[in-house]
Structure formats: structure tokens, C-alpha cells
Motif scaffolding. Sequence first.
Motif, short mmCIF file in Angstrom:
data_model
loop_
_atom_site.label_atom_id
_atom_site.label_comp_id
_atom_site.label_asym_id
_atom_site.label_seq_id
_atom_site.Cartn_x
_atom_site.Cartn_y
_atom_site.Cartn_z
N ALA A 247 0.90 -1.22 0.01
CA ALA A 247 0.09 -0.01 0.04
C ALA A 247 1.04 1.36 0.04
O ALA A 247 1.92 1.35 0.46
CB ALA A 247 -0.91 -0.07 1.46
N LEU A 248 0.78 2.33 -0.83
CA LEU A 248 1.05 3.52 -0.96
C LEU A 248 1.42 4.18 0.29
O LEU A 248 2.34 4.77 0.67
CB LEU A 248 0.66 4.41 -2.12
N TYR A 249 0.28 4.27 1.06
CA TYR A 249 0.49 5.14 2.61
C TYR A 249 1.56 4.68 3.25
O TYR A 249 2.19 5.34 4.03
CB TYR A 249 -0.95 5.43 3.21
N LEU A 250 1.71 3.26 3.27
CA LEU A 250 2.68 2.59 4.12
C LEU A 250 4.22 2.87 3.68
O LEU A 250 4.83 3.04 4.40
CB LEU A 250 2.43 1.14 4.26
N GLN A 251 4.27 2.87 2.35
CA GLN A 251 5.47 3.11 1.84
C GLN A 251 6.13 4.85 2.13
O GLN A 251 6.98 4.80 2.56
CB GLN A 251 5.55 3.04 0.27
N THR B 203 -3.56 10.28 0.12
CA THR B 203 -2.47 9.20 0.72
C THR B 203 -1.51 9.84 1.42
O THR B 203 -1.32 9.00 2.49
CB THR B 203 -2.05 8.46 -0.79
N ALA C 204 0.10 6.62 -8.37
CA ALA C 204 0.43 7.06 -7.04
C ALA C 204 -0.35 8.40 -6.62
O ALA C 204 -0.48 8.84 -5.75
CB ALA C 204 2.02 7.21 -6.72
N LEU D 199 -3.67 8.92 -7.75
CA LEU D 199 -4.62 8.56 -7.84
C LEU D 199 -5.31 8.41 -6.52
O LEU D 199 -4.57 7.86 -5.69
CB LEU D 199 -5.19 7.66 -8.75
N ASP D 200 -6.48 8.87 -6.14
CA ASP D 200 -7.16 8.37 -5.01
C ASP D 200 -7.89 6.87 -5.43
O ASP D 200 -7.72 6.05 -4.56
CB ASP D 200 -8.54 9.02 -4.75
N VAL E 259 -6.80 3.03 -4.87
CA VAL E 259 -5.32 2.58 -5.17
C VAL E 259 -4.92 1.29 -4.09
O VAL E 259 -4.22 0.43 -4.15
CB VAL E 259 -4.36 3.55 -5.64
N ASP E 260 -4.87 2.06 -2.85
CA ASP E 260 -4.31 1.31 -1.59
C ASP E 260 -5.41 0.05 -1.20
O ASP E 260 -4.82 -0.88 -0.75
CB ASP E 260 -4.19 2.19 -0.45
N ASP E 261 -6.60 0.42 -1.60
CA ASP E 261 -7.39 -0.95 -1.24
C ASP E 261 -7.10 -2.02 -2.21
O ASP E 261 -7.01 -2.89 -1.94
CB ASP E 261 -9.04 -0.32 -1.19
N ARG F 14 -4.31 -2.54 -3.80
CA ARG F 14 -2.83 -2.88 -3.53
C ARG F 14 -3.00 -3.88 -2.27
O ARG F 14 -2.26 -5.03 -2.26
CB ARG F 14 -1.85 -2.08 -3.22
N GLU F 15 -3.67 -3.70 -1.28
CA GLU F 15 -3.94 -4.47 0.00
C GLU F 15 -4.59 -5.71 -0.42
O GLU F 15 -4.25 -6.76 0.04
CB GLU F 15 -4.45 -3.67 1.16
#
Lengths: 126, 240
Positions: free
Chosen positions: A10-14, A50, B200, B202-203, B219-221, B223-224
Amino acid sequence: MDWHIDGSEALYLQLAADLRHAIICGALAAGSRIPSVRELASDARVNPNTMQRALSELEREGLVITHGTSGKFVTDESGALDGARQRELLSLALDFKSRAEALGFTVGEAAEYVLRHAAAERTEQI
Amino acid sequence: MNAYNESASIPILTANMLTKSYGSAPVLNCVNLTLPAGRIIGLLGPNGSGKTTLIKLAAGLLTPTSGEILVCGRAPDEVTRGLVSYLPERTYLSPSMRVSETLDYFADFYADFDRVRAVDMMSRLGIDDSVRLRTLSKGTKEKLQLILVMSRNARLYLLDEPIGGVDPAAREYILSTIISNYASDSTVLISTHLISDIEAVLDEFLFLRNGGIVMQSTVDDARERYGMSVDALFREVYRC
């Protein structure tokens, strides 16, 4: 600041990892004001939401504090900074252990090698 | 949730059973979507999946065959055209125009155009406003057009392939400009197939395929949930 964004995590973790590293190493000094979310996001070329999430993560860890409306600051509490440094060392140690074991060494053998190597380097420098 | 979506009450863009056909084949087929305020959203899909058609419908340049599309709750009309800032895939500025004339043109057309902001960004890039567009490099022309479009105080920015055909340094400039210029009560919809460069920023993203939305996620959902980048996920979903 240096940002490392890639892979599948996840980008926020990076982003949180990069910010944490900057705080521990002093690139973002203890007690200093952190640039705005928008500035950080624009610098890292990431989404502001993010980046906000990454900062919230560091707030939860006590490394970042909000002073009312005047913005976000790096904590100046040495306890919080030491705690973060210890946690980074722990994750480095666990990584070291598992990599050494993957190569077929015990962690003790690997550690001894590191110490001997460091001592040799010191001798060379003298 | 956070400071960037406080005014999220009225969706910026809504589509209900939106269908657009050219002749008999539908290009968009019963699309339903809701885009809230304060987001940067990627419209992702291969060529011919309907990205540009969806953007032109939102810009009011095409009319739906059936269903509806709403900008801030209104069917596209002269009011919504004032709320939408559209960067088309191909330029509509004449190569014989001078840079200063493009500024006049935007100031005449759009009440929400912030000329001071545009001039400031151009001078930081070292663009001389007396030169004609034909003398600018492709990358500089793309940057200029993005500056014009992002210098409007719009609610919805529609950017059709804003980073296609420019070098990596120009891409970085364009992405930073988007991030630092959209207002927190506005939404940016970016169509592209250059996903690794843009994910990176994008929401959330929409995957379009054969005129329908096959996935919508942050994006993060994604990825996770899938353990891969959106770029890798795209390759998986669209594997030929």
C-alpha cells in the motif's frame, strides 16, 4: 526528500516508512515544522489523501504532532524518537536473521562475521 | 475522514444507466458511477474501451443515447460547461497563436480563469509569452495546455491522456502541477493507459472494458486486497 514508491505494498505505508526514516535520521529534525500535505504530496508526486493517511499513521505512532491550526510538527519527545529507532532496529534485526538463515548460517555466525568484518575495516582505516 | 473531502455532499459526476452508441454498437453500455468531490480519479482502460467517450459526455460535447450523466447534479448545459475544465487529447489551440493570446482566449471564455496563476506557472517554466505555439516543443506545448486548464477554478477537471507522448521529466512536471492546483472541493478525472506513472497520484481508479466499468477501487485498497500494483492488476485484468 527521497521517496521510494514501487512494488505492491500500500502506498500510504511506503510513504509512512520514508517519513519515519527521515524523522529518525534527522532529515526532518525533532521539533521542526512539517511541510503542508499538499507540498509533500506534490514533492513525492502522490495523492494528497494518501500523504495525509501516511502522516496520520505517524501521528498514531507519536512521531508527528498537530499544534492546533499551526500545522504538523515532528515530535521533540526523545522517548517517542528512541522508541521508533528501536522498532526500526528490531525490524532490521529480524530481516538480518531471516536472510542469514536463508543463506544457511545461524544468526550467531552471521553476527560474529559482521563484528569481525567491522573490526578489520577499523584496522585498515588506522 | 480528512480535509480533502469535506464538501462531498453532492457528487461531482454521476452516471445512471449511461449508454452511448455510434450506429448500432454501444461504446458505453449502461454505466453507473458516482464521483465525489476532492478526488483524483484514474479512468483506465485499453484503446477503444470508451474513456474518451465518457469524458466527452461529461464535457457536454456528446449527448447520451440513453440514460443520463450529471455534473454537480445537472445534465450538461452552459452552466455545467462553466464548471468543467477539459483538456482534450488533441489540441484545439492554433499553432499560429502567441502564448499571450492563449491567455486572452482563456480569460475571455472562462470567468473562473486565474490569469495570474497561469502567468506565474509559465514564467517559472521560462515560457516567453510573445512566441507562437508552433515554435514550442511538444512537451512544452503539453505543459502550456495543462497550465491553462488547471488555472481555472473548476469543479471537474477532465484530462484526456495528459501525459501521453511527453518525456518522463515533463510527465513529472505535469503530475506535480495537477497535485498542487486542484481545489479540495473539485475532482480530477484523468484518462490514461500509462498506469505505472500515474497510480500514486490517484485516490481511486475505474477500469473500463468494452464500454462498462469492470472495477472501481481506491489504489491502496486494491494494493492491499490483491497484493499487487494497479499497473500489475491492469495487466492481469486485460490480459489478451
